[in-house]
Design a protein around this motif. Structure first.
Motif, PDB file in Angstrom:
ATOM      1  N   LYS A 169       0.918  -1.152  -0.023  1.00  0.00           N
ATOM      2  CA  LYS A 169      -0.223   0.028   0.086  1.00  0.00           C
ATOM      3  C   LYS A 169       0.711   1.127   0.040  1.00  0.00           C
ATOM      4  N   VAL A 171       1.275   5.558  -0.888  1.00  0.00           N
ATOM      5  CA  VAL A 171       0.880   6.919  -0.920  1.00  0.00           C
ATOM      6  C   VAL A 171       1.622   7.608  -2.028  1.00  0.00           C
ATOM      7  N   ARG A 188       2.526   3.787 -11.222  1.00  0.00           N
ATOM      8  CA  ARG A 188       1.454   3.042 -10.658  1.00  0.00           C
ATOM      9  C   ARG A 188       1.520   1.720 -11.586  1.00  0.00           C
ATOM     10  N   GLU A 192       1.656  -1.940  -9.845  1.00  0.00           N
ATOM     11  CA  GLU A 192       0.546  -2.571  -9.924  1.00  0.00           C
ATOM     12  C   GLU A 192       1.008  -3.973 -10.644  1.00  0.00           C
ATOM     13  N   GLN A 197      -0.419  -1.586  -4.602  1.00  0.00           N
ATOM     14  CA  GLN A 197      -1.503  -0.603  -5.171  1.00  0.00           C
ATOM     15  C   GLN A 197      -1.222   0.782  -4.441  1.00  0.00           C
ATOM     16  N   VAL A 199      -2.744   3.666  -2.424  1.00  0.00           N
ATOM     17  CA  VAL A 199      -3.948   3.777  -1.890  1.00  0.00           C
ATOM     18  C   VAL A 199      -4.602   5.474  -1.822  1.00  0.00           C
ATOM     19  N   LYS A 200      -3.688   6.188  -2.114  1.00  0.00           N
ATOM     20  CA  LYS A 200      -3.852   7.736  -2.099  1.00  0.00           C
ATOM     21  C   LYS A 200      -3.014   8.349  -2.780  1.00  0.00           C
ATOM     22  N   ILE A 221      -2.582   7.984   7.502  1.00  0.00           N
ATOM     23  CA  ILE A 221      -2.893   6.912   6.460  1.00  0.00           C
ATOM     24  C   ILE A 221      -1.850   5.391   7.059  1.00  0.00           C
ATOM     25  N   PRO A 223       0.858   4.278   5.276  1.00  0.00           N
ATOM     26  CA  PRO A 223       1.081   3.289   4.214  1.00  0.00           C
ATOM     27  C   PRO A 223       2.482   2.631   4.432  1.00  0.00           C
TER      28      PRO A 223
END
Ligand code: PHB
Length: 392
Positions: A169, A171, A188, A192, A197, A199-200, A221, A223
């Motif tokens: 996760k 950010v 990204r 991915e 991923q 998350v923000k 958050i 991360p």
């Protein structure tokens, strides 16, 4: 004998030899090549613009002051990294100063306006930094070249690295403009693909440096990791603020290499250990790079960075094209063919250009050790930008 024809003949001979004289001397002193440098000399990217100009001038100096047999006349414009002024600024160079070639710039938004003007007017353009994907994508042209990277490249490479480290996760935080958006998009894609991923996605307007509220959000958050695109003065402040907020110890920070390039003196210990991806580093240890670094340091009493390399290579690319057309920059197809088939002998390592004129190059993984971006591996070998949608 009629004297008139003889006089006429003598006049013709005289005129012909005068013409020969004029054309020989015109070749001997072909006019200087006008190079328009459109770069930031003020604002958060000012140091980047200076390094690019230094690198460009270093190569010209190494060639005895001439490229393609022509001396160079520089015309400079400070673009202030301001897209709102970009069209006016580039038109000054094209229409008022009548430059033969434009070299610029750093900021992606400004570069897009430059690429449009270069296309509309048929002016040769070499981009020595700005990574705007479109410049070597939909806006590509046979007289537009890039000596640097596309925003996608270092981002994608770091996405793969972060995924391999097992971070799930993440950010992202960047300036809200083409370079930040595209850097995150590349990241990204790589992340991915490797199972992680985002998350923000956090951002602030360029060239803002009010990071506090965003850092508080990252802390809440929690991360696994943070990925960032910042450069120049903004990168200095971000790295210092990230450490001051206590995040450096708890949430690993990764970046496109601009985060720590040309900035380490100012960032000090707050940058220690940071991992970034870029097409250059401080410890490549090749003969080519050693010579470049020595000459740069001698001339400017400064250590070179990635921007200096990109300026140097912009001049190399111009020289390759000009040599092929004997200095006649209007022969665009021949100029382009020569650059397209060349291997550019860069301090970063030799590279070629992809079909839309963006470097195909190794993206290094670097770690900050003291005042150096030490190369600790190759994150992506021979990485080509997808150059989606290019139509020459
Ligand atoms: C960009 O706007 O494309 C840009 C600016 C500064 C960098 C890299 C990319 O260091």
């Amino acid at each position: 004998m009629n004297v008139k024809p003889r006089l006429a003949l003598a006049a013709l001979v005289a005129a012909a030899s005068a013409a020969t004289l004029i054309s020989t001397s015109a070749v001997a002193q072909s006019p200087k090549l006008k190079v328009g440098l459109m770069l930031p000399y003020t604002g958060t990217f000012a140091a980047l613009g200076v390094a690019i100009e230094n690198g460009f001038r270093l190569y010209v100096g190494e060639q005895g002051g001439k490229l393609g047999g022509r001396e160079i006349d520089f015309v400079k414009v400070d673009d202030e990294s301001d897209p709102a002024k970009a069209t006016d600024n580039v038109n000054k160079l094209i229409k008022r100063d009548n430059v033969d070639v434009i070299v610029g710039t750093v900021h992606s938004g400004v570069a897009m306006a430059m690429a449009k003007a270069a296309k509309d007017n048929g002016t040769m353009l070499i981009v020595p930094n700005a990574g705007a994907d479109a410049v070597t994508g939909p806006m590509c042209a046979n007289h537009i070249f890039r000596s640097s990277f596309s925003n996608w490249q270092p981002g994608y490479a770091m996405g793969e690295v972060v995924a391999k480290k097992g971070h799930k996760k993440v950010v992202t935080i960047t300036w809200k403009y083409a370079a930040g958006d595209e850097s995150v998009k590349g990241f990204r894609e790589g992340l991915e693909k490797g199972g992680g991923q985002i998350v923000k996605e956090l951002s602030l307007p360029f060239p803002g440096v009010e990071f506090q509220a965003l850092l508080t959000e990252i802390a809440s958050i929690k991360p696994d990791a943070v990925y960032t695109f910042f450069a120049g003065g903004g990168a200095v402040k971000f790295v210092k603020d990230y450490a001051a907020a206590g995040l450096k110890k708890s949430i690993p920070l990764y970046g496109a290499g601009f985060l720590t390039d040309g900035t380490l003196e100012a960032q000090g210990a707050d940058a220690d250990g940071l991992l970034t991806t870029l097409h250059y580093g401080d410890s490549l240890d090749s003969a080519r790079d050693r010579t470049f670094r020595l000459n740069y340091a001698k001339q400017y009493k400064l250590q070179p960075d990635v921007y200096a390399v990109q300026g140097y290579d912009a001049a190399q690319m111009l020289a390759i094209g000009l040599n092929a057309v004997k200095g006649d920059v209007t022969k665009k197809a021949e100029f382009a063919a020569a650059v397209e088939k060349s291997k550019i002998d860069s301090p970063r390592g030799a590279f070629t250009l992809g079909k839309s004129h963006n470097p195909v190059q190794d993206i290094y993984l670097r770690q900050v050790v003291g005042k150096e971006n030490k190369v600790i591996g190759v994150a992506s070998k021979g990485l080509a930008d997808p150059g989606r949608g290019c139509r020459m």
